[in-house]
Design a protein around this motif. Structure first.
Motif, short mmCIF file in Angstrom:
data_model
loop_
_atom_site.label_atom_id
_atom_site.label_comp_id
_atom_site.label_asym_id
_atom_site.label_seq_id
_atom_site.Cartn_x
_atom_site.Cartn_y
_atom_site.Cartn_z
N ALA A 318 13.16 11.17 -46.62
CA ALA A 318 11.85 11.17 -47.29
C ALA A 318 11.77 12.39 -48.22
O ALA A 318 12.33 13.44 -47.94
N GLN A 329 14.35 17.08 -49.67
CA GLN A 329 14.23 15.89 -48.86
C GLN A 329 14.28 16.26 -47.38
O GLN A 329 14.67 17.37 -47.01
N GLN A 391 4.11 4.90 -45.46
CA GLN A 391 5.15 5.91 -45.64
C GLN A 391 4.52 7.26 -45.95
O GLN A 391 3.52 7.35 -46.65
N PHE A 393 5.36 11.65 -46.75
CA PHE A 393 6.31 12.64 -47.24
C PHE A 393 5.74 14.02 -46.99
O PHE A 393 4.60 14.18 -46.54
#
Length: 634
Positions: A318, A329, A391, A393
């Motif tokens: 992610a 990431q 989702q 992040f």
């Protein structure tokens, strides 16, 4: 006894036979002599051509006929199968008789395989065996670079499939590293601007990195376009992207849709003055074109972050973003349990590429930069990336309300400070409001349970009774004073000169009594009022403190809720925009839907053609060479 027939006439005597002896044999013997000489010549030639007889263990003897199945190398007969039998483990053991020329170049690393029709990727091989029958192919020896370190040392290996070989045309080999094969295979084409310029010739699993290593061959002159800045990516299937701008559908070619493919490009600006990459140069194979165009940095900083809430929706790979720009990431998410304290924590390992903040930044200066940013208030926070899929992040942002903190030293990696999400802040504020309200209600309840309220009410009741009694007495005193004044006015004033002193004395005495009683009443009223005021002041202070705390907390919660509402409204607007574009994309008469419909029609027609071709080949395998037969109905 005589018969009626005359006796035979007298026959002349035959001449005597003369026998002559010849010195030379008859020419008839030349025929067997010639046959014998030819046989000897054939035996001698066979003996001279006969080479080594070897034994090879095959996994299966399907299609192998002793005495008939031939051994070929580059379509040339170099031997024949002599016998087939089983070994001690009941595995096929094939004995091959090779000629002398092949025996001279035969090595222990030789490989054998059964050639039969095969379809692999874009390659169709062994079609001729449909008419001539199967045969055994061979590779007499391999170069030292082709031998693997952990390969078996058994001589004469039998393979399930033909080994990968380098194409016999000008070009250059390169290596690609990827995490998975996907739909790629040997023979998968390689494209440059939708032109096929090469293919995959082999693949293997790297024992060092755990990745798949692909050997690719690029034809001449296209390999001259490859340098260190070239990017390769997978173009198998269809790439569909939907974002706030709209929808995008990409497909390299129909061939890549069916059997997969790889594409590469080199930016013209980055191709100036760079040398051509040498053979066996290693490149990375990206999953798509978008990721291949992202600028890559080698230097990375690794940090561990801890979040108090749930990590649902956060996965490895992610992104880590700073104001919408990817700077790293998520590398690993792991659950950790402390056996002593039974404390469960979820450390999240992230990597940050410092050159994304400044390309001139070196790896030695990067930790100092990150420490300075943290001192200014930079914190890591969980963010929602997509409301539909859930989702998430990690976002890096400056938090003005964050407490001063530093990057702490961890057991393996430094610990980067975090800040809670707006939802967590609202939850904490709601819990704080609930605690303050509970504390205020507890104080009121304690005040009631201690009996102070009852005492205050009792004192107020006593004060009211005393006041009432005092007022009654005052009323009686005023009545008496009124009677005195009436008497003074009606009876005494006419004889004022005589009884003035007595009247004054009586009036003074009555007024003194009234004054005394009023003073006593005022003192009692003041004392009772002071006690009541004290109790009510305590209650008022407690309530004021609770209300003030609740007001401040509610004000802060309102501010944060307003900010969260604004962000939520913006997210809903972006979502509405995306849904509008998606609705336009999926409209009944949209160009994209029309193109997809045409593409699906073409794929359907192609599938029918392939199906018809397959059925024809199943019925008539020789149709590839002789053509399709026109069957006549009787």
């Amino acid at each position: 006894m005589n018969s009626g027939i005359d006796p035979l006439p007298h026959q002349a005597e035959l001449p005597a036979v003369q026998i002559r002896r010849q010195r030379w044999p008859s020419p008839v013997w030349l025929l067997p002599l010639a046959a014998a000489l030819i046989s000897l010549w054939l035996l001698l030639q066979n003996w001279l051509e006969q080479g080594e007889i070897i034994t090879v263990h095959f996994p299966s003897a399907e299609g192998i006929d002793p005495g008939n199945t031939q051994v070929r190398y580059k379509a040339v007969n170099v031997g024949k199968v002599k016998s087939v039998k089983f070994d001690a483990n009941m595995n096929p053991l094939v004995t091959l008789a090779l000629n002398r020329e092949m025996s001279d170049v035969l090595d222990c690393s030789a490989q054998f395989w059964v050639v039969r029709p095969r379809i692999r990727g874009a390659e169709i091989s062994g079609i001729t065996t449909l008419f001539s029958g199967t045969y055994i192919g061979m590779l007499p020896q391999r170069a030292e670079g082709e031998l693997a370190e952990n390969e078996s040392t058994i001589c004469y290996q039998a393979l399930e499939e033909p080994p990968a070989t380098k194409p016999n045309r000008p070009g250059r080999e390169f290596k690609l590293m990827t995490d998975s094969m996907g739909s790629l295979d040997i023979g998968t084409p390689i494209f440059y601007k939708q032109l096929q310029v090469g293919e995959i010739i082999n693949y293997r699993l790297s024992a060092d990195s755990g990745q798949v290593e692909l050997d690719v061959f690029i034809d001449e002159p296209y390999y001259r376009l490859i340098n260190k800045n070239s990017r390769f990516w997978d173009v198998s299937g269809i790439d569909v992207r939907v974002d706030s701008v709209g929808a995008e559908v990409r497909m390299e070619s129909l061939t890549s849709l069916l059997i997969g493919g790889i594409a590469f490009e080199t930016s013209p600006e980055q191709n100036q003055g760079l040398p051509i990459s040498p053979s066996n140069t290693v490149f990375k194979l990206y999953p798509d074109q978008a990721s291949s165009r992202e600028k890559q940095y080698q230097d990375r900083l690794y940090y561990t972050v801890y979040f108090n809430g749930s990590l649902r929706g956060l996965a490895e790979k992610a992104p880590v973003e700073f104001q919408g720009i990817r700077v790293g990431q998520v590398e690993k998410i792991k659950l950790h349990l402390d056996p002593k304290s039974l404390d469960i924590r979820i450390p999240v390992l992230i990597s940050i590429e410092p050159q994304r903040f400044s390309e001139e930044l070196s790896l030695a200066e990067a930790p100092k930069l990150m420490a300075s940013l943290v001192e200014r208030g930079m914190r890591a926070k969980l963010e929602n990336g997509n409301l539909l899929t859930g989702q998430r992040f990690i976002g890096l942002s400056f938090d003005e309300k964050a407490k001063p903190d530093l990057i702490a030293k961890g057991q393996f990696y430094d610990v980067f400070p975090t800040s809670p999400t707006p939802v967590e802040e609202l939850s904490k504020m709601a819990a704080k409001i609930a605690d303050d309200l509970k504390s205020s209600l507890g104080g009121v309840r304690q005040f009631i349970e201690t009996g102070q309220l009852d005492k205050t009410v009792e004192n107020a009741n006593k004060l009211l009774l005393t006041t009432e009694t005092t007022m009654t007495e005052a009323k009686q005193a005023l009545t008496k004073a009124q009677a005195v004044l009436d008497q003074l006015q009606n009876k005494t004033l006419p004889g004022a000169s005589q009884n003035l002193d007595k009247v004054s004395a009586s009036l003074v005495t009555a007024l003194a009594q009234v004054s005394t009683q009023i003073d006593q009443l005022a003192m009692q009223f003041e004392g009772s009022l002071t006690a009541v005021t004290t109790d009510f002041d305590q209650l008022s202070n407690t309530l004021n403190q609770s209300v003030t705390s609740m007001t401040q907390t509610a004000k802060q919660a309102g501010t944060d809720f307003k900010r969260s509402s604004v962000e939520f409204d913006q997210t809903l607007q972006r979502l509405q925009t995306s849904l509008t574009h998606l609705d336009r994309l999926l409209a009944q008469n949209s160009p994209t839907q029309y193109q997809i419909t045409e593409m699906l029609d073409e794929v359907t027609a192609m599938s029918r053609s392939v199906r018809a071709l397959t059925e024809t080949l199943q019925r008539q395998p020789e149709a590839l060479i002789r053509g399709k037969k026109e069957w006549e109905e009787p």
